[in-house]
Design an enzyme around this catalytic site. Structure first.
Site, PDB file in Angstrom:
ATOM      1  N   THR A 145       0.830  -1.208   0.000  1.00 36.27           N
ATOM      2  CA  THR A 145       0.000   0.000   0.000  1.00 36.27           C
ATOM      3  C   THR A 145       0.868   1.263   0.000  1.00 36.27           C
ATOM      4  OG1 THR A 145      -1.659  -1.184   1.297  1.00 36.27           O
ATOM      5  CG2 THR A 145      -1.806   1.219   1.277  1.00 36.27           C
ATOM      6  N   GLU A 146       0.599   2.172  -0.955  1.00 36.54           N
ATOM      7  CA  GLU A 146       1.339   3.438  -1.067  1.00 36.54           C
ATOM      8  C   GLU A 146       2.858   3.238  -1.173  1.00 36.54           C
ATOM      9  OE1 GLU A 146      -0.369   6.557  -1.258  1.00 36.54           O
ATOM     10  OE2 GLU A 146      -1.961   5.082  -1.539  1.00 36.54           O
ATOM     11  N   LEU A 147       3.258   2.070  -1.657  1.00 38.01           N
ATOM     12  CA  LEU A 147       4.677   1.699  -1.805  1.00 38.01           C
ATOM     13  C   LEU A 147       5.421   1.679  -0.463  1.00 38.01           C
ATOM     14  CD1 LEU A 147       5.929   3.418  -5.104  1.00 38.01           C
ATOM     15  CD2 LEU A 147       4.575   1.361  -4.807  1.00 38.01           C
ATOM     16  N   TRP A 298       5.232   6.501  -1.183  1.00 38.57           N
ATOM     17  CA  TRP A 298       5.228   7.486  -2.270  1.00 38.57           C
ATOM     18  C   TRP A 298       4.276   8.637  -1.965  1.00 38.57           C
ATOM     19  CZ3 TRP A 298       2.868   5.160  -7.447  1.00 38.57           C
ATOM     20  CH2 TRP A 298       1.527   4.807  -7.257  1.00 38.57           C
TER      21      TRP A 298
END
Length: 306
Positions: A145-147, A298
């Site tokens: 999730t979200e890198l 990110w």
């Protein structure tokens, strides 16, 4: 040979309806179906569907030389089955080309990796099974999730069977290093890391239609020239972005789809190839270990989990 690794993210949450005090005990249905359908259908027809059609054309016209990766959460797959099944059909066509890799992630786009390793593993396994059922692939590379990523997660991710992770090429982690290489996790040397090239990704995702941007207008030949002119020893330019970039963040009227579809032709002229994350970690040798002591992502300017 210089390479580009494209990755596109797809996620929409289940949105909750307004729930008042007096609904307690009387109304046990919490989803806002109208809003879910409205948002997903609008984005799918503005962005997801035409973008997938562009990717199919790029694969066909390049005779399979264009390759990319996609990840989509379990919760968005559930919604697509209800509201936009035709987009799932397009994704299946992309999977059938053999040129599109589907990545692993948490089923519900959750933050479980930060607080509950067992829940994180359970969600990733559930997502993996769904991807296999829908697209016939068992993911080999994880996109959290979200890198989100840090050293603490690496041994667990590798123990779950993944060969690599894609994450953010955060400046405070890289320092003077370039994101355009394959790295290995400091806490688990068998796990390889692919890092987002923040600048070149944002040149498409954020700046493409920005008329005050110094490089405006961005054309496919100019963009490929930038990639081809990076230092000769750099291995792979990782371009990670939301699929909504195409048609939603950057509307059709900006020429974003024409830009995307022109990339393979100019890449071929400049000797630049396209690879998937699995291609990168199997073909390219890591240049160094990379230690990430605190979670990165990110999201936002700080590229952390704040």
């Amino acid at each position: 040979m210089k390479a580009i690794c494209f990755y596109f993210q797809i996620h929409q949450p289940f949105r909750l309806k307004r729930y008042r005090f007096f609904d307690i005990g009387n109304d046990h249905y919490y989803d806002d179906e109208f809003t879910n359908e409205d948002i997903l259908s609008r984005i799918a027809h503005r962005s997801y569907i035409p973008a997938a059609e562009s990717l199919l054309r790029m694969i066909e016209e390049s005779k399979g030389k264009f390759r990319c990766a996609i990840s989509l959460t379990g919760v968005v797959i559930e919604q697509l089955e209800i509201y936009v099944p035709e987009f799932l059909d397009l994704l299946k066509k992309l999977a059938d080309t053999g040129c599109v890799e589907f990545l692993a992630e948490t089923y519900s786009h959750s933050l479980a990796s930060l607080i509950d390793p067992e829940e994180f593993e359970a969600q990733v396994k559930a997502h993996d099974q769904l991807i296999y059922e829908k697209f016939g692939q068992h993911p080999k590379v994880l996109r959290n999730t979200e890198l989100i990523y840090c050293d603490e997660m690496a041994p667990m991710i590798h123990s779950m069977g993944y060969k690599g992770v894609i994450t953010e090429g955060a400046k405070h982690i890289l320092g003077w290093k370039s994101p355009n290489y394959v790295y290995q996790a400091a806490s688990c040397q068998k796990l390889k890391l692919l890092l987002k090239n923040d600048k070149l990704s944002d040149d498409i995702a954020r700046n493409f239609s920005n008329t005050s941007w110094e490089a405006y207008p961005l054309t496919a030949d100019k963009y490929i020239d930038w990639i081809a002119s990076t230092p000769a020893d750099e291995q792979v330019v990782n371009l990670f972005m939301n699929l909504e970039t195409f048609g939603d963040f950057q509307p059709r009227e900006t020429g974003i789809f024409q830009f995307l579809e022109a990339l393979p032709r100019f890449a071929a002229e400049r000797g630049v190839e396209f690879i998937t994350p699995s291609d990168a970690i199997s073909k390219l040798k890591p240049v160094a270990e990379l230690s990430v002591l605190h979670p990165i992502s990110w999201a936002d300017e700080a590229r952390d989990t704040s």
